[in-house]
Write a protein that holds these residues in place. Structure first.
Motif, PDB file in Angstrom:
ATOM      1  N   ARG A  67       0.812  -1.217   0.000  1.00 20.19           N
ATOM      2  CA  ARG A  67       0.000   0.000   0.000  1.00 20.19           C
ATOM      3  C   ARG A  67       0.845   1.267   0.000  1.00 20.19           C
ATOM      4  N   VAL A  68       2.119   1.136  -0.370  1.00 16.75           N
ATOM      5  CA  VAL A  68       2.858   2.329  -0.790  1.00 16.75           C
ATOM      6  C   VAL A  68       2.874   2.235  -2.318  1.00 16.75           C
ATOM      7  N   TYR A  69       2.309   3.214  -2.966  1.00 13.97           N
ATOM      8  CA  TYR A  69       2.257   3.227  -4.424  1.00 13.97           C
ATOM      9  C   TYR A  69       2.982   4.467  -4.943  1.00 13.97           C
ATOM     10  N   SER A  70       3.538   4.351  -6.126  1.00 15.09           N
ATOM     11  CA  SER A  70       3.902   5.564  -6.842  1.00 15.09           C
ATOM     12  C   SER A  70       2.606   6.131  -7.406  1.00 15.09           C
ATOM     13  N   SER A  71       2.576   7.430  -7.637  1.00 10.93           N
ATOM     14  CA  SER A  71       1.373   7.994  -8.263  1.00 10.93           C
ATOM     15  C   SER A  71       1.171   7.351  -9.633  1.00 10.93           C
ATOM     16  N   ASN A  72       2.285   7.053 -10.323  1.00  9.42           N
ATOM     17  CA  ASN A  72       2.170   6.394 -11.635  1.00  9.42           C
ATOM     18  C   ASN A  72       1.390   5.087 -11.533  1.00  9.42           C
ATOM     19  N   GLU A  73       1.703   4.303 -10.511  1.00  9.98           N
ATOM     20  CA  GLU A  73       1.023   3.006 -10.402  1.00  9.98           C
ATOM     21  C   GLU A  73      -0.449   3.184 -10.047  1.00  9.98           C
ATOM     22  N   LEU A  74      -0.716   4.024  -9.042  1.00 12.36           N
ATOM     23  CA  LEU A  74      -2.115   4.244  -8.656  1.00 12.36           C
ATOM     24  C   LEU A  74      -2.930   4.729  -9.851  1.00 12.36           C
ATOM     25  N   LEU A  75      -2.370   5.735 -10.552  1.00 11.35           N
ATOM     26  CA  LEU A  75      -3.125   6.332 -11.657  1.00 11.35           C
ATOM     27  C   LEU A  75      -3.241   5.366 -12.828  1.00 11.35           C
ATOM     28  N   THR A  76      -2.189   4.597 -13.107  1.00 16.06           N
ATOM     29  CA  THR A  76      -2.267   3.631 -14.204  1.00 16.06           C
ATOM     30  C   THR A  76      -3.333   2.574 -13.912  1.00 16.06           C
ATOM     31  N   ARG A  77      -3.326   2.090 -12.676  1.00 14.54           N
ATOM     32  CA  ARG A  77      -4.360   1.112 -12.322  1.00 14.54           C
ATOM     33  C   ARG A  77      -5.750   1.723 -12.481  1.00 14.54           C
ATOM     34  N   ALA A  78      -5.922   2.940 -11.945  1.00 17.55           N
ATOM     35  CA  ALA A  78      -7.252   3.542 -11.953  1.00 17.55           C
ATOM     36  C   ALA A  78      -7.663   4.008 -13.350  1.00 17.55           C
ATOM     37  N   ASN A  79      -6.740   4.652 -14.076  1.00 15.03           N
ATOM     38  CA  ASN A  79      -7.138   5.295 -15.332  1.00 15.03           C
ATOM     39  C   ASN A  79      -7.026   4.365 -16.523  1.00 15.03           C
ATOM     40  N   LEU A  80      -5.822   3.867 -16.767  1.00 11.64           N
ATOM     41  CA  LEU A  80      -5.615   3.021 -17.949  1.00 11.64           C
ATOM     42  C   LEU A  80      -6.348   1.682 -17.796  1.00 11.64           C
ATOM     43  N   MET A  81      -6.239   1.095 -16.598  1.00 11.57           N
ATOM     44  CA  MET A  81      -6.761  -0.254 -16.403  1.00 11.57           C
ATOM     45  C   MET A  81      -8.170  -0.273 -15.803  1.00 11.57           C
ATOM     46  N   LYS A  82      -8.707   0.918 -15.481  1.00 11.90           N
ATOM     47  CA  LYS A  82     -10.069   1.035 -14.941  1.00 11.90           C
ATOM     48  C   LYS A  82     -10.305   0.202 -13.678  1.00 11.90           C
ATOM     49  N   ALA A  83      -9.346   0.268 -12.765  1.00 16.56           N
ATOM     50  CA  ALA A  83      -9.480  -0.502 -11.522  1.00 16.56           C
ATOM     51  C   ALA A  83     -10.666  -0.026 -10.688  1.00 16.56           C
ATOM     52  N   TYR A  84     -11.157   1.191 -10.961  1.00 11.95           N
ATOM     53  CA  TYR A  84     -12.329   1.650 -10.204  1.00 11.95           C
ATOM     54  C   TYR A  84     -13.579   0.873 -10.596  1.00 11.95           C
ATOM     55  N   LEU A  85     -13.487   0.118 -11.675  1.00 10.64           N
ATOM     56  CA  LEU A  85     -14.606  -0.727 -12.074  1.00 10.64           C
ATOM     57  C   LEU A  85     -14.366  -2.200 -11.717  1.00 10.64           C
ATOM     58  N   PHE A  86     -13.316  -2.485 -10.927  1.00 10.17           N
ATOM     59  CA  PHE A  86     -13.058  -3.845 -10.465  1.00 10.17           C
ATOM     60  C   PHE A  86     -14.238  -4.311  -9.620  1.00 10.17           C
ATOM     61  N   PRO A  87     -14.708  -5.524  -9.709  1.00 15.58           N
ATOM     62  CA  PRO A  87     -14.156  -6.623 -10.489  1.00 15.58           C
ATOM     63  C   PRO A  87     -14.723  -6.773 -11.905  1.00 15.58           C
ATOM     64  N   ASP A  88     -15.538  -5.798 -12.355  1.00 18.52           N
ATOM     65  CA  ASP A  88     -16.018  -5.888 -13.740  1.00 18.52           C
ATOM     66  C   ASP A  88     -14.813  -5.803 -14.688  1.00 18.52           C
ATOM     67  N   TYR A  89     -13.861  -4.934 -14.344  1.00 18.56           N
ATOM     68  CA  TYR A  89     -12.559  -4.948 -15.008  1.00 18.56           C
ATOM     69  C   TYR A  89     -11.613  -5.734 -14.111  1.00 18.56           C
TER      70      TYR A  89
END
Lengths: 273, 462
Positions: free
Chosen positions: B250-272
């Motif tokens: 749970r220490v993330y770089s902003s790049n990782e958090l944002l890539t997960r959320a934006n590019l990979m749509k992790a906010y729609l997990f588990p649909d994504y």
């Protein structure tokens, strides 16, 4: 879109997938990996390139979660949306003398191209592979064909000797066999035990790490791991590192970050593995 | 401009700023003084003829307005949303003296959105015909590496000049930081997709899943018959603070958090399928736009408390005022003059706190900002379970490692000539985050534009 030529189960829960990916295939070297994404909803996961010819690559995967489960549903002539690579550094292959190649579980598939490369550059190669049981011992015949000596272990003794690859390694060291390099790939705990075994004897040991990746191209930093007291990035600095310098406890801890989410996603989809 | 209310918007990833209505746009356009020597245009890194497009809006010729913008700017829907207009066109507007400058960004966005909604792509189609015709004449191929703002701008301008442009993108989606970095609620990905679509309509070919440096090398690109190359490989490895505990879970770089959320749509997990594991109390370290984005993404995931932790004071924060305001409205707490010393983990390797010290400001440093100095005094522990490190990054290493012939500076950024963006290698140009200084979307676009001009001049000479 990347066409799937075949997707065969080679052991319970372990599959061999052949993909048409000429741009990756013509460049891929032992030790490198690809990032794949199944479809729009898919996640990006790293898979080691087990073999390649001019046009195609082969990846071997074990079902450990949603993505690998979804991969098993793909049929011949289906497509993967994204395949990119080859990523990571290739294995540094030199003529060193005797090289001991150790693989555990699905890591045995990743061991194959590396073993072949060490052998063909003139090394004497000892292979030690281990799995839970007989059915999970993969690439046995292929490896046997290219190595000078082979040991197999299973947790339950159903094939080879009962025990772990580290038991064989320890015996070889104790017997005073001269080993110039150990190369190990498999579960983090296996690589850690091998590193602990070879460290007191100063036997150079390389491991291929399997941390969590997102982009896989040196951008997100998800794969960071402490090596020799410094933070390294598996995707661009690795995936291979000097085992004696790797902080395996940290690696194993970081591998567990998404366990709960993964479990939840499997549960709601009714995936059991 | 109307915005979603803070209470509502922290529960969704929909766009926060809602854009101008036609009526509002007309009203705003009427306020323009249409200066003879427009300072706004002079301060636009891509040199948009701002008074002319505002005049077109005033005359209700919205199609003309967007065409005027597109003469210079290939990504108007993006720029209308993420440009720091307050430091550029709007900052230079003569009306600042009397009070409020013209809201040029909102007008640009209005014109871009009008075209998207009306699908009046006829003019774009006409343009495509003429570009392709020109390409037939020149037949010169140009490779652009990276499809972020610098690369897309360079590609679009070169296509308009009649070259055959291929963009190589490492990821599975075109747009670079516009798709992996900037969140959906600030820049909807559909807009990036449509603006990339516009470039394709100009004849630009985009090859995704293609890593220059791995899939092919720079040398091989030239061997394949490309006459010039633009490098826009962007940001790479995230920087960390080098304090204990940075590799805890749970220490993330902003790049990782944002890539997960934006590019990979992790906010729609588990649909994504891509997960993200955020706790309830999140500390975001840094004071830039990326820090604000990370804080606001965290709020929208599952965080109940989000803190911005910055070692200087709010005045020195590099983030846009608007983004700081948005974050505050949404309930992000600002802990200024605070420097993390150590991240503390629990027995399972997860974050359970962060030890910090207080700072004070000393003399100005070389960047002109006052230097933060630690105050003697006790450390204190912030009760957090997630830490996002948003303190910058070094250039992407993959391409650079495979291309040792390029001259780099001490920060591993590609050295370029300021006017032309030319590197030390003949026919090779670079811009954006791969070089020094182009640290905003629009600055990267400006670099792409200069490079396109220089590449055209270079190819006309050889």
């Amino acid at each position: 879109m990347f066409k799937i030529l075949s997707n065969e189960q080679i052991a319970p829960g372990i599959f061999n997938m052949q993909l048409v990916a000429p741009l990756v295939a013509r460049k891929a070297k032992a030790g490198q990996f690809v990032m794949i994404r199944i479809d729009e909803h898919g996640e990006r996961i790293p898979l080691t390139i087990a073999s390649n010819d001019a046009e195609n690559i082969t990846i071997v995967y074990q079902v450990v979660g949603v993505t690998t489960h979804r991969l098993t549903e793909k049929k011949n002539n289906d497509f993967l949306l994204d395949v990119v690579g080859p990523l990571g550094h290739e294995t540094q292959i030199e003529k060193l003398g005797t090289v001991c190649c150790i693989g555990g579980g699905v890591g045995i598939a990743e061991l194959y191209p590396v073993t072949r490369a060490y052998k063909s550059s003139g090394n004497k190669v000892i292979v030690i592979i281990g799995a839970k049981n007989k059915g999970l011992v993969i690439f046995k015949e292929e490896l046997k064909e290219i190595c000078d000596e082979m040991f197999i272990t299973t947790d339950d003794g159903s094939e080879g000797e009962k025990g772990f690859v580290s038991d064989v390694m320890k015996r070889l060291i104790d017997s005073g066999r001269k080993i110039d390099l150990v190369y190990a790939v498999g579960p983090a705990i296996m690589m850690k035990i091998i590193a602990d075994l070879t460290r007191p004897f100063d036997i150079k040991t390389m491991v291929s790490l399997n941390s969590v990746l997102v982009d896989g191209t040196g951008m997100c930093g998800s794969c960071r791991v402490e090596v020799g007291g410094e933070t390294k990035f598996v995707c661009v600095d690795g995936p291979e590192f000097d085992a004696h310098r790797v902080n395996f406890e940290e690696l194993m801890s970081r591998q567990s970050l998404f366990k709960e989410q993964e479990k939840h996603a499997c549960k709601i989809r009714g995936i059991v593995y | 401009m109307k915005k979603q209310s803070p209470e509502k918007r922290i529960k969704n990833f929909d766009e926060v700023a809602l854009g101008m209505s036609e009526e509002e746009a007309l009203q705003e356009a009427q306020r323009c003084l249409f200066c003879k020597n427009p300072k706004c245009s002079m301060n636009c890194p891509v040199e948009i003829d701002i008074p002319r497009f505002i005049q077109a809006i005033k005359d209700k010729k919205f199609g003309d307005a967007i065409q005027i913008i597109k003469e210079k700017n290939n990504l108007p829907g993006v720029c209308g949303r993420v440009c720091p207009q307050e430091d550029q066109c709007e900052g230079a507007c003569i009306l600042n003296a009397k009070g409020k400058p013209i809201n040029i960004g909102a007008l640009e966005r209005f014109a871009a959105d009008w075209e998207r909604h009306d699908k009046s792509r006829l003019s774009a189609e006409a343009k495509r015909e003429s570009c392709l015709a020109k390409a037939e004449d020149t037949k010169l191929k140009i490779a652009v590496i990276g499809s972020g703002p610098a690369g897309l701008t360079c590609a679009g301008d070169l296509a308009k000049k009649g070259y055959l442009v291929t963009v190589f993108e490492a990821l599975h989606t075109a747009g670079g930081v516009l798709v992996y970095g900037i969140p959906e609620f600030r820049l909807p990905k559909q807009i990036v997709k449509e603006e990339v679509g516009y470039l394709k309509s100009l004849g630009v070919v985009i090859k995704k899943n293609f890593i220059v440096g791995k899939t092919v090398t720079l040398k091989e690109i030239f061997e394949e018959g490309y006459s010039a190359v633009f490098i826009g490989t962007g940001a790479g490895l995230p920087s960390f603070m080098n304090i204990p505990g940075e590799n805890l879970n749970r220490v993330y770089s902003s790049n990782e958090l944002l890539t997960r959320a934006n590019l990979m749509k992790a906010y729609l997990f588990p649909d994504y399928d891509t997960p993200v594991n955020i706790g309830k109390k999140v500390a975001v370290i840094g004071g830039g736009n990326t820090a604000m984005d990370s804080a606001r993404v965290s709020l929208r995931l599952s965080a109940e408390k989000v803190y911005i932790v910055y070692r200087r004071s709010e005045k020195e924060m590099p983030a846009r005022k608007e983004e700081i305001e948005n974050a505050k409205e949404e309930g992000v707490e600002f802990h200024m003059l605070t420097l993390p010393q150590k991240i503390i983990g629990d027995s399972k390797g997860f974050v359970k706190g962060m030890e910090c010290i207080k700072m004070e400001l000393g003399e100005a440093d070389s960047s002109g900002r006052r230097r933060p100095i630690p105050i003697e005094g006790p450390e204190f522990i912030m009760d957090v379970d997630t830490v996002i490190v948003a303190i910058g990054q070094s250039p992407n290493p993959v391409f650079l490692k495979a291309t040792p012939e390029l001259d780099l500076d001490k920060w591993s950024k590609i050295v370029v000539a300021p006017e032309t963006q030319a590197t030390n290698v003949k026919g090779v140009y670079a811009g954006g985050d791969a070089t020094k200084g182009d640290d905003t979307v629009i600055a990267a676009m400006g670099a792409g534009k200069r490079a396109a001009k220089a590449i055209d001049a270079y190819l006309k000479k050889v």
